[in-house]
Design an enzyme around this catalytic site. Structure first.
Site, mmCIF file in Angstrom:
data_model
loop_
_atom_site.group_PDB
_atom_site.id
_atom_site.type_symbol
_atom_site.label_atom_id
_atom_site.label_comp_id
_atom_site.label_asym_id
_atom_site.label_seq_id
_atom_site.Cartn_x
_atom_site.Cartn_y
_atom_site.Cartn_z
ATOM 1 N N ASP A 190 7.050 1.249 -11.011
ATOM 2 C CA ASP A 190 7.709 2.549 -11.150
ATOM 3 C C ASP A 190 6.783 3.659 -11.616
ATOM 4 O O ASP A 190 7.178 4.819 -11.643
ATOM 5 C CB ASP A 190 8.866 2.438 -12.143
ATOM 6 C CG ASP A 190 8.380 2.339 -13.588
ATOM 7 O OD1 ASP A 190 7.358 1.673 -13.816
ATOM 8 O OD2 ASP A 190 9.022 2.935 -14.466
ATOM 9 N N CYS A 201 1.876 4.187 18.283
ATOM 10 C CA CYS A 201 2.276 2.829 17.902
ATOM 11 C C CYS A 201 1.030 2.000 17.596
ATOM 12 O O CYS A 201 -0.097 2.475 17.694
ATOM 13 C CB CYS A 201 3.097 2.170 19.007
ATOM 14 S SG CYS A 201 2.162 1.844 20.502
ATOM 15 N N ASP A 239 1.007 2.428 -10.805
ATOM 16 C CA ASP A 239 1.369 1.368 -9.870
ATOM 17 C C ASP A 239 1.112 1.764 -8.422
ATOM 18 O O ASP A 239 1.152 0.901 -7.530
ATOM 19 C CB ASP A 239 2.859 1.007 -10.012
ATOM 20 C CG ASP A 239 3.206 0.497 -11.397
ATOM 21 O OD1 ASP A 239 2.378 -0.237 -11.966
ATOM 22 O OD2 ASP A 239 4.280 0.833 -11.909
ATOM 23 N N CYS A 292 -1.771 1.765 20.120
ATOM 24 C CA CYS A 292 -2.703 2.902 20.138
ATOM 25 C C CYS A 292 -3.801 2.717 19.098
ATOM 26 O O CYS A 292 -4.986 2.910 19.386
ATOM 27 C CB CYS A 292 -1.940 4.206 19.870
ATOM 28 S SG CYS A 292 -0.648 4.580 21.044
ATOM 29 N N ASP A 338 5.746 -5.123 -12.178
ATOM 30 C CA ASP A 338 5.244 -4.332 -13.295
ATOM 31 C C ASP A 338 6.230 -4.492 -14.449
ATOM 32 O O ASP A 338 7.417 -4.756 -14.218
ATOM 33 C CB ASP A 338 5.135 -2.865 -12.878
ATOM 34 C CG ASP A 338 4.768 -1.967 -14.042
ATOM 35 O OD1 ASP A 338 3.744 -2.233 -14.690
ATOM 36 O OD2 ASP A 338 5.529 -1.016 -14.322
#
Length: 776
Positions: A664, A14, A668, A17, A463
């Site tokens: 997409d 987590c 990107d 840590c 985009d």
């Protein structure tokens, strides 16, 4: 001398840590930078080589309770053969799959055992009691009832032993985390129940105070969350793998005698000449020396149309060569290539991305130690008070019997009522319900981090190609010089373009087919393609041209009569195809990647949510501004190179903005990772999808404001959950410690404390389930 290195860290579960690892390494004298990426379990450091050594770093991390070893990137393992690299990669994948199967088997075993435990422990307590075997009846066979629960709880705790190993290890190293919360709460419930089991002979009524199921259910629930989190983390690692796979392993290098040899990509050097055959990927960055043809750079740039290349044109490694044979002089190799830089940008963006602040993990560092201190202080206080009273130093009321059992009752009551079950459930239950609601609406959220972070978004960057637009060119306008010639123009244009798979050609043939002309397309002879200009051929006795203005001007055909219209279309970012028959200009077709029907509505709703919208693209300013005006964005940023997109996002973040990037394409990917939230379009490239925190399966931009709304509702729910969890603990802990005993003689029993703890958990889960009724 400044040294940059990456280390693999083992044992992190987590944000607490990762914070602990960063804390101990940053304390080293000479350490410049130490950032942990929890997703990849990597520690990235920059340090003064004269003051710090790798052994110092490994020792510090190891002393904090975590495994640590130097990470060697695959690109630097050139001493191994290709076969050996493939073998090691396959072995690693097999090991990971085996580990996943083992975890899944463990989880299902725990679920089955938990269902059995709940059946035996609570079946008779339901409004409509579920019958249990008489041999396990809590009224007539208390020991059997308790022992069966004990055995089932022990088995479940054994399956979830990693929580105890990690949780107590973290606690002993002074950095309690989520595992510590689970371990302490589960242990307190189990130990209390075990003590009651041993006391059943003295008081059979204690059978109703057993809470073995509390110890087990929390472990199973958190195990499910950890399993799902692990799967999501593994998927995020495939983005870089897919980027690496774009680059060929070998290249066809031309020797001085004109012959060609297949050469490992690592041995290619600058100024080498490589041969790129049609339909193969360009191995490295370079400049075309000989040959012409279209190159598909969509996997790197996101643009749907192939780019025509000729001598002097630059090409990018990883892009796909079309139908031309190219000889390329190498200009960049290794880590200097555009593809390598994109990969590096993705890795760097992942490394810089700070772990989201999980409320429960933040509180864990204070809450758990505080509760333990309160329990110890309360126990010590009552012990001293009892000793002084028994010795006659203090005169205590006659009904005060402060025995060892009394003290133990206080200590256990504090621990049980402060059981962090509700605190541990507050976030994951809301996240699980929220992600389920998102999935039902076609919004896949890769992690709880993304769901938590999205509510703070104040800027959405879109985009253009494939995100705001369809990602596929089509004919938007048809202009003829002489009215009535449109069908003739379309027939001739479709005839010339019908034999090509070029996106512009497909757009023309599709447009003609939509006009009902596909069956009347004439035959073409002597078809000739002019690279970068267009095509011409003989149709029905005449030479017909279809291409740009340069093609027609070369043939001596003027296009001046359409200049004004052409200029207007160019300002809108449209590609123009002129059609001429013989010496007569028939007209032109305008082709463009059109805006999706839902894009403007999505931008409008984002603005209603108080979010600023930015259009980011590599297109020209004119084309970008035209699209931006169509959908109503606030800002347009055009002519941005792929490797600069992440920098634009970082610049917005440096201004204090919380940024969501929606895209997409592979180009990107770095921006998706750099952004606070990366949202990938479902029909986009695999790399973009794997890099995204949120996947929009319907490829509908309206799901962007829906996802943000979902996050806001979920965060509100989490805050409500945490309030109730703390409310119970804040009221219950002082009472459990005995503050009401002197004045009112009220001493909270562990049974009541466990009941309050269970009630807090039930309220948290019930509140989280309310999300299922919400609409996005």
């Amino acid at each position: 001398m400044t040294i940059h290195q990456v280390y693999e860290i083992e044992g992190m579960s987590c944000a607490a840590c990762s914070s602990a690892v960063e804390h101990v390494t940053r304390k080293l004298d000479g350490m410049i930078r130490a950032d942990v990426n929890l997703t990849t379990n990597k520690l990235t450091v920059e340090y003064d080589g004269e003051k710090v050594s790798p052994d110092d770093i490994i020792k510090k991390v190891s002393n904090a309770g975590f495994g640590c070893k130097l990470f060697i990137p695959p690109s630097r393992r050139n001493s191994l053969s290709r076969a050996e690299k493939d073998r090691q990669r396959a072995e690693a994948e097999q090991l990971e799959k085996a580990k996943s199967r083992w975890n899944r088997s463990n989880l299902w075993s725990a679920v089955v055992l938990t269902v059995l435990l709940l059946y035996f422990s609570m079946g008779t307590m339901l409004p409509r009691p579920v019958p249990v075997p008489d041999l396990l009846n809590p009224v007539t066979h208390q020991y059997n009832f308790a022992i069966v629960q004990l055995l089932l709880a022990v088995l479940i705790m054994f399956l979830g032993r990693r929580f105890y190993l990690r949780g107590y290890k973290a606690l002993f190293h002074g950095s309690p985390d989520m595992d510590t919360l689970v371990a302490v709460g589960s242990s307190a419930a189990f130990i209390y129940s075990l003590v009651l089991t041993f006391r059943l002979q003295d008081n059979p009524m204690l059978i109703h105070g057993l809470f073995y199921e509390s110890a087990a259910v929390v472990l199973t629930f958190v195990s499910i969350g950890k399993y799902l989190e692990g799967r999501s983390k593994e998927k995020t690692k495939t983005a870089i793998k897919k980027l690496v796979e774009l680059a060929p392993d070998t290249a066809l290098r031309m020797k001085s005698d004109g012959s060609v040899e297949e050469t490992p990509i690592e041995e290619i050097r600058n100024d080498d000449i490589v041969l790129v055959k049609p339909g193969t990927r360009i191995p490295v960055d370079g400049i075309v020396e000989e040959g012409q043809g279209g190159v598909d750079e969509s996997m790197l740039t996101g643009e749907s149309m192939p780019v025509e290349k000729q001598p002097g044109s630059s090409v990018v490694g990883g892009s796909m060569n079309g139908n031309g044979l190219l000889k390329v002089r190498v200009t960049k190799t290794g880590s200097d290539t555009t593809l390598s830089k994109i990969i590096a940008f993705v890795e760097e963006a992942q490394g810089k991305k700070a772990p989201i602040s999980r409320t429960a993990d933040k509180v864990a560092g204070i809450f758990v130690p505080t509760v333990m201190v309160i329990a110890a202080v309360a126990g010590l206080f009552w012990t001293v008070l009892g000793v002084l009273g028994n010795s006659g130093v203090l005169s205590l009321p006659p009904d005060w019997t402060i025995s060892t059992g009394f003290v133990l009752r206080v200590v256990i009551s504090v621990l049980v009522i402060a059981c962090p079950c509700a605190l541990g459930l507050a976030t994951p239950t809301a996240i699980m319900v929220g992600t389920g609601l998102g999935a039902a609406n076609g919004i896949l959220i890769r992690s709880g981090e993304a769901l938590e972070t999205a509510h703070r978004i104040d800027t959405v960057v879109l985009d253009k190609t494939g995100t705001v637009t369809e990602g596929k060119p089509r004919v938007t306008d048809s202009v003829v010089v002489v009215p009535g010639n449109e069908k003739k123009m379309l027939r001739l244009a479709a005839a010339l373009e019908s034999g090509s798979t070029h996106p512009l050609s497909v757009a023309v043939t599709d447009f003609a087919a939509a006009a009902g002309l596909s069956k009347s397309v004439p035959d073409v002879t002597l078809l000739n393609t002019v690279p970068g200009k267009g095509v011409h051929g003989h149709i029905e006795g005449s030479v017909v041209y279809a291409g740009n203005a340069a093609l027609l001007e070369t043939a001596g055909i003027s296009v001046d009569g359409l200049n004004d219209t052409a200029e207007r279309y160019k300002q809108q970012g449209k590609s123009l195809i002129y059609i001429a028959c013989g010496r007569e200009l028939l007209g032109m077709l305008a082709v463009a990647d059109t805006v999706k029907e839902t894009s403007a509505a999505a931008v409008r709703r984002l603005k209603e949510q108080g979010i600023s919208v930015v259009l980011l693209t590599g297109d020209s300013k004119a084309a970008a501004s035209y699209i931006g005006a169509q959908i109503g964005v606030d800002t347009v940023i055009a002519e941005v190179l792929p490797q600069d997109k992440a920098g634009i996002i970082e610049g917005l973040q440096n201004e204090g903005k919380k940024v969501m990037m929606v895209g997409d394409g592979i180009n990107d990917a770095p921006a998706l990772v750099q952004a606070d939230i990366g949202a990938a379009i479902g029909n986009g490239s695999d790399v973009a999808i794997e890099s995204g925190d949120i996947i929009l399966m319907k490829s509908d931009l309206r799901d962007v404001p829906r996802a943000i709304n979902l996050s806001r509702m979920t965060i509100k729910n989490i805050k409500e959950n945490l309030f109730w969890a703390f409310c119970y603990n804040t009221i219950g802990i002082p009472i459990a410690a005995g503050v009401l005993f002197p004045a009112f003689g009220i001493l909270l029993t562990p049974v009541f404390g466990a009941f309050a703890m269970s009630l807090s958990s039930v309220s948290v889960v019930s509140n989280a389930l309310r999300l299922r009724t919400k609409k996005l």
